[in-house]
Design a protein around this motif. Structure first.
Motif, PDB file in Angstrom:
ATOM      1  N   PHE A 244     -39.599 -15.998  29.440  1.00 33.48           N
ATOM      2  CA  PHE A 244     -40.260 -14.700  29.345  1.00 33.48           C
ATOM      3  C   PHE A 244     -40.542 -14.128  30.730  1.00 33.48           C
ATOM      4  N   HIS A 245     -41.019 -14.973  31.640  1.00 35.31           N
ATOM      5  CA  HIS A 245     -41.317 -14.501  33.000  1.00 35.31           C
ATOM      6  C   HIS A 245     -40.048 -13.987  33.686  1.00 35.31           C
ATOM      7  N   LEU A 246     -38.932 -14.673  33.515  1.00 36.17           N
ATOM      8  CA  LEU A 246     -37.672 -14.221  34.117  1.00 36.17           C
ATOM      9  C   LEU A 246     -37.226 -12.879  33.531  1.00 36.17           C
ATOM     10  N   LYS A 247     -37.376 -12.722  32.221  1.00 39.43           N
ATOM     11  CA  LYS A 247     -37.003 -11.449  31.599  1.00 39.43           C
ATOM     12  C   LYS A 247     -37.941 -10.323  32.037  1.00 39.43           C
ATOM     13  N   GLN A 248     -39.228 -10.640  32.168  1.00 35.29           N
ATOM     14  CA  GLN A 248     -40.181  -9.636  32.645  1.00 35.29           C
ATOM     15  C   GLN A 248     -39.823  -9.202  34.064  1.00 35.29           C
ATOM     16  N   LYS A 249     -39.489 -10.144  34.918  1.00 35.45           N
ATOM     17  CA  LYS A 249     -39.085  -9.796  36.282  1.00 35.45           C
ATOM     18  C   LYS A 249     -37.844  -8.907  36.275  1.00 35.45           C
ATOM     19  N   ALA A 250     -36.909  -9.179  35.378  1.00 33.72           N
ATOM     20  CA  ALA A 250     -35.693  -8.365  35.284  1.00 33.72           C
ATOM     21  C   ALA A 250     -36.014  -6.943  34.828  1.00 33.72           C
TER      22      ALA A 250
ATOM     23  N   THR B  54     -44.366  -2.092  26.577  1.00 32.36           N
ATOM     24  CA  THR B  54     -44.829  -3.409  26.161  1.00 32.36           C
ATOM     25  C   THR B  54     -43.632  -4.209  25.672  1.00 32.36           C
ATOM     26  N   ALA B  55     -43.680  -5.511  25.893  1.00 29.77           N
ATOM     27  CA  ALA B  55     -42.599  -6.392  25.445  1.00 29.77           C
ATOM     28  C   ALA B  55     -43.200  -7.723  25.025  1.00 29.77           C
ATOM     29  N   THR B  56     -42.624  -8.306  23.993  1.00 26.76           N
ATOM     30  CA  THR B  56     -43.060  -9.594  23.482  1.00 26.76           C
ATOM     31  C   THR B  56     -41.888 -10.552  23.505  1.00 26.76           C
ATOM     32  N   CYS B  57     -42.164 -11.794  23.801  1.00 26.31           N
ATOM     33  CA  CYS B  57     -41.136 -12.826  23.818  1.00 26.31           C
ATOM     34  C   CYS B  57     -40.557 -13.009  22.417  1.00 26.31           C
ATOM     35  N   ASN B  58     -39.269 -13.165  22.358  1.00 23.69           N
ATOM     36  CA  ASN B  58     -38.584 -13.425  21.095  1.00 23.69           C
ATOM     37  C   ASN B  58     -38.200 -14.904  21.078  1.00 23.69           C
ATOM     38  N   PRO B  59     -38.744 -15.698  20.163  1.00 20.52           N
ATOM     39  CA  PRO B  59     -38.430 -17.124  20.161  1.00 20.52           C
ATOM     40  C   PRO B  59     -36.969 -17.422  19.821  1.00 20.52           C
ATOM     41  N   ALA B  60     -36.240 -16.421  19.362  1.00 15.15           N
ATOM     42  CA  ALA B  60     -34.823 -16.612  19.033  1.00 15.15           C
ATOM     43  C   ALA B  60     -33.891 -16.241  20.184  1.00 15.15           C
ATOM     44  N   TRP B  61     -34.444 -15.922  21.363  1.00 18.08           N
ATOM     45  CA  TRP B  61     -33.572 -15.623  22.501  1.00 18.08           C
ATOM     46  C   TRP B  61     -32.641 -16.799  22.763  1.00 18.08           C
ATOM     47  N   LYS B  62     -31.405 -16.500  23.062  1.00 17.23           N
ATOM     48  CA  LYS B  62     -30.392 -17.530  23.300  1.00 17.23           C
ATOM     49  C   LYS B  62     -30.803 -18.455  24.445  1.00 17.23           C
ATOM     50  N   GLU B  63     -31.418 -17.894  25.475  1.00 17.71           N
ATOM     51  CA  GLU B  63     -31.828 -18.704  26.626  1.00 17.71           C
ATOM     52  C   GLU B  63     -32.844 -19.774  26.230  1.00 17.71           C
ATOM     53  N   ILE B  64     -33.634 -19.497  25.201  1.00 22.69           N
ATOM     54  CA  ILE B  64     -34.636 -20.467  24.733  1.00 22.69           C
ATOM     55  C   ILE B  64     -33.999 -21.461  23.772  1.00 22.69           C
ATOM     56  N   THR B  65     -33.282 -20.947  22.767  1.00 22.95           N
ATOM     57  CA  THR B  65     -32.731 -21.828  21.734  1.00 22.95           C
ATOM     58  C   THR B  65     -31.681 -22.787  22.288  1.00 22.95           C
ATOM     59  N   ASP B  66     -30.944 -22.383  23.314  1.00 24.38           N
ATOM     60  CA  ASP B  66     -29.936 -23.262  23.902  1.00 24.38           C
ATOM     61  C   ASP B  66     -30.545 -24.476  24.588  1.00 24.38           C
TER      62      ASP B  66
ATOM     63  N   LYS C   4     -51.751 -14.687  19.393  1.00 23.31           N
ATOM     64  CA  LYS C   4     -52.312 -15.800  18.622  1.00 23.31           C
ATOM     65  C   LYS C   4     -51.231 -16.727  18.095  1.00 23.31           C
ATOM     66  N   ARG C   5     -50.043 -16.207  17.870  1.00 24.37           N
ATOM     67  CA  ARG C   5     -48.967 -17.068  17.378  1.00 24.37           C
ATOM     68  C   ARG C   5     -48.281 -17.830  18.507  1.00 24.37           C
ATOM     69  N   GLY C   6     -48.781 -17.668  19.742  1.00 27.43           N
ATOM     70  CA  GLY C   6     -48.316 -18.489  20.857  1.00 27.43           C
ATOM     71  C   GLY C   6     -47.223 -17.899  21.717  1.00 27.43           C
ATOM     72  N   LEU C   7     -46.896 -16.646  21.523  1.00 28.76           N
ATOM     73  CA  LEU C   7     -45.828 -16.032  22.314  1.00 28.76           C
ATOM     74  C   LEU C   7     -46.412 -15.108  23.379  1.00 28.76           C
ATOM     75  N   PRO C   8     -45.855 -15.142  24.585  1.00 33.18           N
ATOM     76  CA  PRO C   8     -46.348 -14.250  25.639  1.00 33.18           C
ATOM     77  C   PRO C   8     -45.839 -12.831  25.443  1.00 33.18           C
ATOM     78  N   HIS C   9     -46.628 -11.877  25.899  1.00 32.07           N
ATOM     79  CA  HIS C   9     -46.185 -10.488  25.937  1.00 32.07           C
ATOM     80  C   HIS C   9     -46.912  -9.777  27.069  1.00 32.07           C
ATOM     81  N   PHE C  10     -46.408  -8.604  27.426  1.00 30.81           N
ATOM     82  CA  PHE C  10     -47.069  -7.832  28.476  1.00 30.81           C
ATOM     83  C   PHE C  10     -47.215  -6.385  28.059  1.00 30.81           C
TER      84      PHE C  10
END
Length: 182
Positions: A118-124, A87-99, A149-155
């Motif tokens: 998140f989708h790109l990281k999941q594909k990787a 399982t993995a959850t999106c991290n809102p502090a990822w550099k790719e997002i914050t940049d 519920k806090r709005g972040l995707p995960h799988f």
């Protein structure tokens, strides 16, 4: 545009109930039999409306999810054992997002950006596991994407490995358990 396309799909389903065999599902008969069986009282016919049956091809409908669940169970039954639950959850502090955020913006202001990264990281991750075989040869896998519920995707994902890569001993399982942040 997505909402408009979705509304068109729903309108087609509503207007073509006869083509998807909606006559097999009689809401009134179901309501009467249910209330007879439960309370032996007269049904409240004010709560009965026009029932619209969504076919299993309508993504997101209950029949679609039931079919997906049945497919997943069939895969698990065929493969016998599940070797990895990842399982993995999106991290809102990822550099790719914050940049990519403008000054003063937060990740909740840009759900499109969060979902895309998140989708790109999941594909990787899936490419590393399935195509590159970092855990061994995969015979089958199942996954489900969700939004917290806090709005972040995960799988959540299940991986079934081919015979020589199956985990059979405690030491093998312990060697695979990791807590990673990327």
């Amino acid at each position: 545009m997505w909402a408009s396309a979705e509304q068109s799909r729903i309108n087609w389903v509503r207007n073509n109930q006869a083509q998807i065999r909606a006559a097999l599902y009689s809401g009134l008969q179901d309501m009467v039999s249910q209330s007879d069986a439960e309370a032996r009282t007269a049904p409240d016919l004010h709560s009965v409306g026009q029932r619209i049956i969504l076919p299993s091809s309508f993504q997101g409908g209950p029949r679609h999810w039931y079919e997906q669940c049945q497919d997943a169970l069939a895969i698990c039954r065929e493969e016998c054992t599940i070797d990895f639950f990842i399982t993995a959850t999106c991290n809102p502090a990822w550099k790719e997002i914050t940049d990519e955020l403008f000054p003063g913006q937060t990740t909740s202001d840009r759900p499109d950006l969060v979902a895309r990264i998140f989708h790109l990281k999941q594909k990787a991750i899936f490419a590393d596991i399935i195509e590159n075989g970092v855990l061994g040869a995969v015979s089958a896998y199942i996954y489900s994407n969700e939004w917290q519920k806090r709005g972040l995707p995960h799988f959540h994902s299940l991986f079934m490995m081919k015979a020589p890569f199956k985990l059979r001993e405690t030491a093998q399982i312990d060697s695979c358990i990791r807590w990673t942040m990327f």
